[in-house]
Design a protein around this motif. Structure first.
Motif: not given
Ligand code: AMP
Ligand code: ZN
Length: 113
Positions: A4-5, A13, A28, A99
């Protein structure tokens, strides 16, 4: 790679990007857990913090410094903020591309639920 990232880095995306340079992207969080919730990621795919190598030190350092710089710009440096990196299942990691979370804008209690 189905990440995803990496797709956000490649603009496949959409995201609300707040900072970008050759090695780092910040944007964000889509589901903010605080009034300010930013994510800082390396452009290089690193799956978890367990995969960090000794020569990633300057990259991780740059991510930390960027987060503090953003905190100042977002006026949460003085009230305070939290920086978090989650690792694997027990750490609550949902996206397997490392992240750094920058959270602020309200009182954050510890430990989290
Ligand atoms: P973690 O649980 O530490 O892996 O955090 C993943 C973070 O990614 C969560 O806070 C989600 O809200 C965020 N996230 C998931 N999909 C997206 C997206 N498409 N854009 C921005 N943030 C996202
Ligand atoms: Zn990735």
């Amino acid at each position: 790679m189905d990440c995803l990232f990496c797709k956000i880095i490649n603009k496949e995306i959409p995201s609300n990007i707040i900072y970008e340079d050759k090695q780092i992207l910040a944007f964000d969080d889509i589901d903010p857990k605080a009034p300010i919730h930013k994510l800082i990621i390396p452009k290089k795919h690193i799956t978890t913090t367990n995969d960090l190598q000794a020569n990633d030190g300057s990259l991780i350092g740059a991510m930390l410094i960027l987060a503090t710089d953003l905190a100042k710009k977002l006026d949460i440096a003085e009230p305070g903020y939290r920086m978090v990196m989650n690792c694997n299942a027990d750490g609550g990691q949902a996206v397997y591309h490392i992240h750094l979370h920058l959270l602020g804008g309200r009182s954050l209690h510890w430990p989290p639920g």
